[in-house]
Scaffold this motif. Structure first.
Motif, mmCIF file in Angstrom:
data_model
loop_
_atom_site.group_PDB
_atom_site.id
_atom_site.type_symbol
_atom_site.label_atom_id
_atom_site.label_comp_id
_atom_site.label_asym_id
_atom_site.label_seq_id
_atom_site.Cartn_x
_atom_site.Cartn_y
_atom_site.Cartn_z
ATOM 1 N N LEU A 110 -6.284 -25.490 -60.927
ATOM 2 C CA LEU A 110 -6.201 -24.133 -60.382
ATOM 3 C C LEU A 110 -4.875 -23.464 -60.739
ATOM 4 O O LEU A 110 -4.824 -22.263 -61.001
ATOM 5 N N GLY A 111 -3.803 -24.265 -60.736
ATOM 6 C CA GLY A 111 -2.491 -23.723 -61.072
ATOM 7 C C GLY A 111 -2.451 -23.189 -62.491
ATOM 8 O O GLY A 111 -1.888 -22.116 -62.757
ATOM 9 N N LEU A 112 -3.054 -23.907 -63.437
ATOM 10 C CA LEU A 112 -3.098 -23.454 -64.826
ATOM 11 C C LEU A 112 -3.965 -22.213 -64.981
ATOM 12 O O LEU A 112 -3.638 -21.299 -65.738
ATOM 13 N N LEU A 113 -5.067 -22.162 -64.251
ATOM 14 C CA LEU A 113 -5.999 -21.037 -64.372
ATOM 15 C C LEU A 113 -5.430 -19.745 -63.777
ATOM 16 O O LEU A 113 -5.660 -18.651 -64.306
ATOM 17 N N PHE A 114 -4.689 -19.873 -62.684
ATOM 18 C CA PHE A 114 -4.242 -18.678 -61.967
ATOM 19 C C PHE A 114 -2.722 -18.488 -61.976
ATOM 20 O O PHE A 114 -2.197 -17.710 -61.179
ATOM 21 N N ILE A 118 -0.738 -15.547 -59.898
ATOM 22 C CA ILE A 118 0.156 -15.924 -58.793
ATOM 23 C C ILE A 118 1.549 -15.355 -59.009
ATOM 24 O O ILE A 118 2.152 -14.781 -58.096
ATOM 25 N N ASP A 119 2.075 -15.502 -60.242
ATOM 26 C CA ASP A 119 3.416 -15.011 -60.546
ATOM 27 C C ASP A 119 3.519 -13.493 -60.389
ATOM 28 O O ASP A 119 4.545 -12.968 -59.944
ATOM 29 N N LEU A 176 -0.635 -23.284 -53.527
ATOM 30 C CA LEU A 176 -0.445 -22.357 -54.646
ATOM 31 C C LEU A 176 -0.095 -20.961 -54.125
ATOM 32 O O LEU A 176 0.447 -20.142 -54.854
ATOM 33 N N TRP A 177 -0.424 -20.708 -52.858
ATOM 34 C CA TRP A 177 -0.015 -19.457 -52.215
ATOM 35 C C TRP A 177 1.439 -19.613 -51.753
ATOM 36 O O TRP A 177 1.730 -20.462 -50.916
#
Length: 281
Positions: A110-114, A118-119, A176-177
């Motif tokens: 999920l971190g790679l996808l979003f 997120i940034d 991730l939030w």
């Protein structure tokens, strides 16, 4: 570089070191302290300031590696190389590297996808306050559930199953939030799944090393052009400060977590949100 700027580097390293592995969100505290008070972007520039935050995070990661060095040596099968005896792997339950990998997959994907979303959209004071508050309620829920049980089913990290590792990994996606806290989400998730607070904390810290190191190194490579020799003293002071205070805070946290549990941290988060809301909004 002036003394006041190096002092700011020290303070930011202190904030990173004290909060990275406590369930209070280091990202949230860094955003709040820097954006509302120190404002490192003024003298470093936005991109160099972001690179600095990546570098000091590596200082905190190094502290975890040192504290859990025997565990990592054992998981990587390097006991003979370091002249140590084999761990529990041949004598029953044992935390393996595969447990950690299973726990990392959900948030890693999920971190790679979003990452870009997120940034661009989630790094603000408002979103951090939301993460701090919702994360606090999850921690309170975990303590209430664990309080109703006489004894946790899993009292040591070596008893964690692959199903529990995956479930904790799924709950870690909440972190991730910004402001939610990686350790806050994973320790709470572990406790809800029947782990003791200490077992959940140990697994959280061990699991944090590869995902944080990988994410930090990728970000560092991506932002390498913004690293300059003029800012090197700022980076060094921040890295050392983060390393020292992370070393102190992790040891302190692990000794107390089974006694104090998550409630004090949850209350702190709620009070912090209320204070910032009334002071700045």
């Amino acid at each position: 570089m002036e003394f006041i700027e190096l002092l700011k580097a020290f303070i930011l390293g202190l904030v990173e070191g004290l909060t990275e592995f406590a369930p209070v969100s280091s990202t949230g505290h860094m955003i709040l302290v820097d954006d509302m008070w120190l404002n490192s972007k003024e003298f470093l520039g936005q991109y160099t300031a972001n690179t600095f935050k990546i570098v000091i995070q590596l200082g905190s990661i190094l502290a975890v590696v040192i504290i859990f060095k025997d565990r990592f040596i054992d998981m990587l099968g390097l006991n003979r190389l370091f002249g140590k005896k084999d761990g529990q792997g041949h004598h029953g339950n044992h935390l393996r590297l595969t447990h950690v990998i299973v726990g990392l997959i959900p948030a890693g994907v999920l971190g790679l996808l979003f990452e870009d979303y997120i940034d661009e959209h989630l790094f603000s004071t408002e979103t951090v306050l939301i993460g701090l508050l919702v994360g606090a309620f999850l921690m309170i829920a975990a303590d209430i559930v664990s309080g109703k049980k006489k004894e946790p089913k899993v009292t040591t990290v070596d008893q964690i199953t692959y199903k529990q590792a995956l479930s904790i990994g799924l709950i870690q996606c909440l972190s991730l939030w910004p402001g939610f806290s990686r350790s806050g989400s994973t320790i709470s998730g572990g406790v809800l799944l029947g782990l003791s607070h200490r077992a959940a904390a140990d697994f959280t810290f061990i699991m944090a090393v590869p995902i944080m190191a990988g994410a930090s190194l990728l970000s560092l490579i991506k932002n390498w052009e913004y690293f300059n020799m003029e800012a090197l003293p700022f980076f060094i002071v921040g890295f050392i400060s983060a390393f020292i205070f992370a070393l102190i805070s992790i040891r302190f946290f692990l000794k107390l977590i089974d006694k104090i549990r998550l409630m004090p941290f949850a209350i702190y988060r709620i009070v912090l949100v209320a204070a910032i809301y009334f002071l700045y909004f």
